[in-house]
Design a protein around this motif. Structure first.
Motif, PDB file in Angstrom:
ATOM      1  N   VAL A   1       0.872  -1.180   0.000  1.00 36.95           N
ATOM      2  CA  VAL A   1       0.000   0.000   0.000  1.00 36.95           C
ATOM      3  C   VAL A   1       0.909   1.230   0.000  1.00 36.95           C
ATOM      4  N   PRO A   2       0.682   2.268  -0.746  1.00 40.60           N
ATOM      5  CA  PRO A   2      -0.459   2.587  -1.615  1.00 40.60           C
ATOM      6  C   PRO A   2      -0.287   2.198  -3.085  1.00 40.60           C
ATOM      7  N   PHE A   3       0.561   1.221  -3.377  1.00 41.09           N
ATOM      8  CA  PHE A   3       0.751   0.817  -4.778  1.00 41.09           C
ATOM      9  C   PHE A   3       0.089  -0.535  -5.018  1.00 41.09           C
ATOM     10  N   HIS A   4      -0.998  -0.793  -4.325  1.00 39.45           N
ATOM     11  CA  HIS A   4      -1.614  -2.119  -4.343  1.00 39.45           C
ATOM     12  C   HIS A   4      -2.911  -2.134  -5.137  1.00 39.45           C
ATOM     13  N   LEU A   5      -3.301  -0.975  -5.711  1.00 43.82           N
ATOM     14  CA  LEU A   5      -4.665  -0.866  -6.240  1.00 43.82           C
ATOM     15  C   LEU A   5      -4.927  -1.849  -7.376  1.00 43.82           C
TER      16      LEU A   5
ATOM     17  N   GLY B   1      12.555   3.750   8.513  1.00 43.17           N
ATOM     18  CA  GLY B   1      11.355   4.412   8.999  1.00 43.17           C
ATOM     19  C   GLY B   1      10.236   4.382   7.973  1.00 43.17           C
ATOM     20  N   LEU B   2      10.630   4.641   6.707  1.00 43.61           N
ATOM     21  CA  LEU B   2       9.655   4.618   5.615  1.00 43.61           C
ATOM     22  C   LEU B   2       8.986   3.250   5.509  1.00 43.61           C
ATOM     23  N   PHE B   3       9.807   2.182   5.575  1.00 44.88           N
ATOM     24  CA  PHE B   3       9.246   0.839   5.422  1.00 44.88           C
ATOM     25  C   PHE B   3       8.448   0.421   6.651  1.00 44.88           C
ATOM     26  N   ALA B   4       8.786   0.966   7.819  1.00 43.79           N
ATOM     27  CA  ALA B   4       7.987   0.641   9.006  1.00 43.79           C
ATOM     28  C   ALA B   4       6.554   1.107   8.799  1.00 43.79           C
ATOM     29  N   VAL B   5       6.415   2.354   8.319  1.00 43.27           N
ATOM     30  CA  VAL B   5       5.071   2.892   8.086  1.00 43.27           C
ATOM     31  C   VAL B   5       4.379   2.094   6.973  1.00 43.27           C
ATOM     32  N   LEU B   6       5.127   1.856   5.856  1.00 45.92           N
ATOM     33  CA  LEU B   6       4.543   1.101   4.744  1.00 45.92           C
ATOM     34  C   LEU B   6       4.078  -0.272   5.204  1.00 45.92           C
ATOM     35  N   ALA B   7       4.893  -0.951   6.010  1.00 41.91           N
ATOM     36  CA  ALA B   7       4.551  -2.302   6.460  1.00 41.91           C
ATOM     37  C   ALA B   7       3.266  -2.281   7.273  1.00 41.91           C
ATOM     38  N   ALA B   8       3.184  -1.335   8.225  1.00 44.28           N
ATOM     39  CA  ALA B   8       2.000  -1.282   9.081  1.00 44.28           C
ATOM     40  C   ALA B   8       0.748  -1.003   8.261  1.00 44.28           C
ATOM     41  N   VAL B   9       0.850  -0.020   7.339  1.00 42.72           N
ATOM     42  CA  VAL B   9      -0.322   0.329   6.536  1.00 42.72           C
ATOM     43  C   VAL B   9      -0.677  -0.826   5.597  1.00 42.72           C
TER      44      VAL B   9
ATOM     45  N   THR C   1      -2.384  -3.773   7.365  1.00 41.24           N
ATOM     46  CA  THR C   1      -3.722  -3.430   7.850  1.00 41.24           C
ATOM     47  C   THR C   1      -4.710  -3.313   6.688  1.00 41.24           C
ATOM     48  N   VAL C   2      -4.312  -2.587   5.632  1.00 43.65           N
ATOM     49  CA  VAL C   2      -5.219  -2.429   4.488  1.00 43.65           C
ATOM     50  C   VAL C   2      -5.526  -3.785   3.859  1.00 43.65           C
ATOM     51  N   GLY C   3      -4.494  -4.631   3.706  1.00 42.92           N
ATOM     52  CA  GLY C   3      -4.701  -5.939   3.096  1.00 42.92           C
ATOM     53  C   GLY C   3      -5.665  -6.783   3.897  1.00 42.92           C
ATOM     54  N   ASN C   4      -5.450  -6.847   5.195  1.00 41.07           N
ATOM     55  CA  ASN C   4      -6.274  -7.733   6.013  1.00 41.07           C
ATOM     56  C   ASN C   4      -7.691  -7.207   6.189  1.00 41.07           C
ATOM     57  N   VAL C   5      -7.831  -5.890   6.329  1.00 42.03           N
ATOM     58  CA  VAL C   5      -9.183  -5.335   6.450  1.00 42.03           C
ATOM     59  C   VAL C   5      -9.936  -5.515   5.135  1.00 42.03           C
ATOM     60  N   GLY C   6      -9.217  -5.293   4.005  1.00 47.95           N
ATOM     61  CA  GLY C   6      -9.856  -5.451   2.694  1.00 47.95           C
ATOM     62  C   GLY C   6     -10.331  -6.868   2.460  1.00 47.95           C
ATOM     63  N   ALA C   7      -9.581  -7.849   2.973  1.00 45.38           N
ATOM     64  CA  ALA C   7      -9.934  -9.246   2.721  1.00 45.38           C
ATOM     65  C   ALA C   7     -11.216  -9.644   3.432  1.00 45.38           C
TER      66      ALA C   7
ATOM     67  N   VAL D   1       3.533  -5.371  17.517  1.00 47.97           N
ATOM     68  CA  VAL D   1       2.184  -5.352  18.094  1.00 47.97           C
ATOM     69  C   VAL D   1       1.145  -5.232  16.976  1.00 47.97           C
ATOM     70  N   VAL D   2       1.399  -4.313  16.023  1.00 46.37           N
ATOM     71  CA  VAL D   2       0.479  -4.157  14.895  1.00 46.37           C
ATOM     72  C   VAL D   2       0.362  -5.463  14.128  1.00 46.37           C
ATOM     73  N   ALA D   3       1.497  -6.128  13.915  1.00 48.14           N
ATOM     74  CA  ALA D   3       1.493  -7.367  13.142  1.00 48.14           C
ATOM     75  C   ALA D   3       0.718  -8.461  13.865  1.00 48.14           C
ATOM     76  N   LEU D   4       0.847  -8.516  15.199  1.00 47.43           N
ATOM     77  CA  LEU D   4       0.112  -9.550  15.950  1.00 47.43           C
ATOM     78  C   LEU D   4      -1.387  -9.296  15.871  1.00 47.43           C
ATOM     79  N   LEU D   5      -1.783  -8.029  16.008  1.00 45.36           N
ATOM     80  CA  LEU D   5      -3.211  -7.708  15.880  1.00 45.36           C
ATOM     81  C   LEU D   5      -3.714  -8.098  14.497  1.00 45.36           C
ATOM     82  N   ASN D   6      -2.892  -7.803  13.479  1.00 45.62           N
ATOM     83  CA  ASN D   6      -3.277  -8.138  12.109  1.00 45.62           C
ATOM     84  C   ASN D   6      -3.409  -9.641  11.905  1.00 45.62           C
ATOM     85  N   SER D   7      -2.511 -10.410  12.544  1.00 48.90           N
ATOM     86  CA  SER D   7      -2.579 -11.865  12.386  1.00 48.90           C
ATOM     87  C   SER D   7      -3.906 -12.390  12.926  1.00 48.90           C
ATOM     88  N   ALA D   8      -4.340 -11.811  14.055  1.00 46.28           N
ATOM     89  CA  ALA D   8      -5.617 -12.251  14.614  1.00 46.28           C
ATOM     90  C   ALA D   8      -6.761 -11.895  13.668  1.00 46.28           C
TER      91      ALA D   8
END
Lengths: 170, 498
Positions: free
Chosen positions: B226-230, B276-284, B287-293, B427-434
């Motif tokens: 994200v944001p190149f996932h469209l 730092g850039l990839f940390a933000v990209l990874a979190a977003v 989250t976008v992938g899993n919520v979208g699914a 922490v974000v990744a663990l929440l996403n896994s759930a």
């Protein structure tokens, strides 16, 4: 002195042709003026001792690409001047945008940190043969050999893909 | 360390050359084989992949540089090459029945697939921007063709066009970034770029930041961050399903290998910035992938969003890189970074095997039921018990449950990110896994707990069954015994040098 005169002449022809290209009523005329511009740019490359680039400019752009342009224009009804008129009505917007761009370029060149070192003009003389030879040696004996060969594989894929996708029955 | 060679050594290209030759032979044989024997070409392709794999293994073990510094064969390159070859072999085997049913151009399909794999093998070894870009384009153009291969079907044609247009835009961004990098450093060879950046003290140049972001955007498209996932949902849904599997596994992994090479080598001096850039990209991204699914009803679309989520996990590895110039790096930092790379390699391999298993099952269902809708998976366990079990194991591995390999790959990855000190991301990744578990379980729920509309069993498909069995066995065996492969990934990562 003679260099500057030659540059001024070629550049003037290029600018006149560019204006003519934009204001020409027929698309075919625009395309032909574009050929003149591309030729002038090739001449400018020659004055910069970039013989190879000049030859490629004429063969690829003034040659192959323009033939393609002309084919497309003649295939798609050249008499569609209505659409050209529509485009011209956007002239004011285009002029404003072009002006902004020009000021931007001037500002960057004047105050920006992006400006490079000013080149000497006329450029230092390079022997006639060295340019093409250097490019050939670069392509075939150094680090560019691999990408050069890779391009050929890429072209095969493009041909196979285009054939499959575009042809109705093989 | 053995001596580094810098000549035009054609032996270093052996796997790529072998594969390109096999692809050309496939095109040639396609002309003379009758239509009903065209599946032989797929088996020929698999043989070619095995031969390329053997040649790649034969090159392995040491680090060799050739072609004036533009080409590198090191354990990491071999690791990725084997990953691409395995993925391509599974995809070829799964394609046979699917492609025979849907198109007349079987030979071209197999040939273009092999060319795409050749491009990926080259991406794994490219050490210079022009070579890297051309290898990337060889892969991408092959994949554009494959995505739109079923030109009679509207969704496939749409997938091809969308992928082509968005891919061209991302290529332009990437080229722009590469051109700026070249302009600032005067070289395209990755280690030389790092040297020039350090020598000219341009680490803080705004132009270099622009270059970095543009290159990250170009690669982000490949890995579907994200944001190149469209493009992902539409292309994954519309492309022929074996191609979708290939996109989600091999194409994604190839994006990560070039990210690894360019960012950890060429931009090594800027590690704090891009981490730092990839940390933000990874979190977003996760989250976008899993919520979208969560909302998807088409299994291919669902797997598309799932692959975005998984790319988010993999990107965490880049957020966990610690700064340090490669020569003067202290040993603790080097060990942490090496652990991060090995966790990334293992994660990508585990994800590849798991996703190949899941997609083999999806392809089979698609062949037999003619549908990819989640609703049609109802009661599948009664109609195809073995297939359902395989799909169940694959999905549980994607969730990350033991004893599947997906469990270990996530543990290693999350642990290495935690070790590097980016705790909020874990922490974000663990929440996403759930969160992700809920939509994987929806497929399982449909298969096992919903009643089947009809009781007719699904017919078998030998080559696809082979691919499915091999990938599921790999998922389970690696889950029970992860250490040998993890050791291999760790030793490859330890040898990663510019």
């Amino acid at each position: 002195m003679i260099d500057t005169l030659f540059f001024a002449l070629v550049a003037a022809v290029a600018v006149v042709a560019a204006v003519a290209m934009v204001v020409a009523r027929r698309a075919v005329h625009s395309a032909l003026f574009l050929v003149v511009i591309l030729f002038c740019v090739a001449l400018l490359y020659l004055t910069l001792s970039a013989e190879f680039l000049a030859a490629v400019q004429i063969i690829v752009y003034a040659g192959a690409v323009m033939v393609l342009f002309l084919f497309v224009i003649t295939l798609l009804n050249p008499a569609a001047e209505q659409q050209l008129a529509d485009v011209r009505s956007h002239g004011i917007v285009a002029a404003v945008l072009a002006g902004v761009l020009l000021i931007e370029v001037a500002a960057v060149l004047r105050w920006g940190t992006l400006a490079g070192q000013p080149a000497s003009f006329p450029p230092p003389a390079v022997p006639w043969s060295d340019n093409v030879q250097a490019i050939g040696e670069g392509l075939f004996t150094t680090g560019f050999l691999l990408p050069f060969e890779l391009t050929s594989v890429l072209l095969i894929v493009a041909i196979v893909g285009a054939t499959v996708l575009a042809k109705r029955r093989l | 360390m053995p001596a580094i060679t810098t000549d035009l050594n054609i032996a270093l290209l052996a796997p790529e050359l072998a594969l390109a030759v096999v692809a050309l032979v496939v095109i040639g044989l396609d002309l003379v084989l009758p239509a009903e024997r065209k599946s032989l070409l797929a088996y020929l392709g698999v043989l070619g992949l095995i031969a390329a794999g053997a040649l790649a293994v034969g090159l392995g073990g040491s680090t060799q540089v050739g072609y004036a510094g533009t080409w590198i064969v090191d354990p990491v390159a071999i690791f990725f090459k084997l990953l691409f070859l395995i993925a391509a072999a599974f995809v070829l085997l799964s394609s046979i029945d699917y492609i025979r049913r849907r198109t007349d151009y079987q030979g071209e399909y197999y040939a273009v697939l092999l060319f795409a794999t050749t491009g990926m093998l080259m991406m794994a070894s490219a050490r210079e921007l022009i070579t890297l870009y051309l290898a990337l384009e060889l892969t991408s153009i092959s994949l554009y063709v494959l995505a739109g291969f079923l030109k009679g079907e509207k969704t496939s044609a749409e997938a091809g066009i969308k992928y082509l247009v968005l891919g061209a835009v991302s290529s332009a961004a990437l080229l722009y970034g590469m051109a700026l990098t070249f302009g600032l450093t005067g070289t395209t060879v990755l280690p030389d770029i790092a040297r020039q950046i350090a020598a000219n003290r341009v680490e803080t140049s705004p132009l270099l930041m622009v270059a970095l972001v543009l290159v990250a955007a170009g690669f982000g498209f490949k890995v579907a961050a994200v944001p190149f996932h469209l493009w992902v949902p539409d292309v994954y849904q519309g492309a022929p399903t074996p191609v979708t599997a290939f996109l989600s596994v091999a194409s994604k992994a190839s994006g990560f290998v070039i990210l690894l090479r360019v960012f950890t080598v060429a931009f090594a001096g800027l590690t704090p910035v891009w981490a730092g850039l990839f940390a933000v990209l990874a979190a977003v991204t996760m989250t976008v992938g899993n919520v979208g699914a969560l909302r998807q009803t088409n299994v291919k679309r669902l797997m598309g969003y799932s692959s975005i989520g998984q790319a988010g996990y993999a990107l965490m590895a880049f957020a966990a890189f610690l700064p340090g110039q490669s020569p003067a790096v202290n040993s603790a930092t080097a060990a942490t970074n090496s652990a991060t790379v090995s966790a990334l390699l293992f994660f990508l391999l585990a994800y590849a095997l798991t996703n190949l298993a899941v997609f083999a099952a999806i392809i089979h269902v698609s062949n037999r039921l003619g549908s990819d809708e989640l609703a049609d998976y109802a009661g599948l366990s009664g109609r195809a018990p073995v297939l359902s079990l395989a799909l169940l194991l694959g999905l549980l591995s994607l969730v990350g449950l033991p004893p599947m390999v997906g469990f270990w790959s996530k543990i290693y990855l999350f642990y290495s990110v935690f070790n590097a000190g980016v705790i909020w991301l874990v922490v974000v990744a663990l929440l996403n896994s759930a969160l992700a578990a809920s939509y994987y379980l929806r497929i399982i729920h449909a298969m096992y707990l919903r009643p089947a509309p009809v009781d007719k069993p699904l017919a078998a498909d030998a080559p696809l069954g082979l691919a499915l069995a091999a990938s599921v066995i790999a998922v389970v065996v690696l889950g029970l015994l992860p250490s040998p492969v993890f050791q291999a990934a760790a030793s490859a990562a330890a040898n990663l040098r510019p």
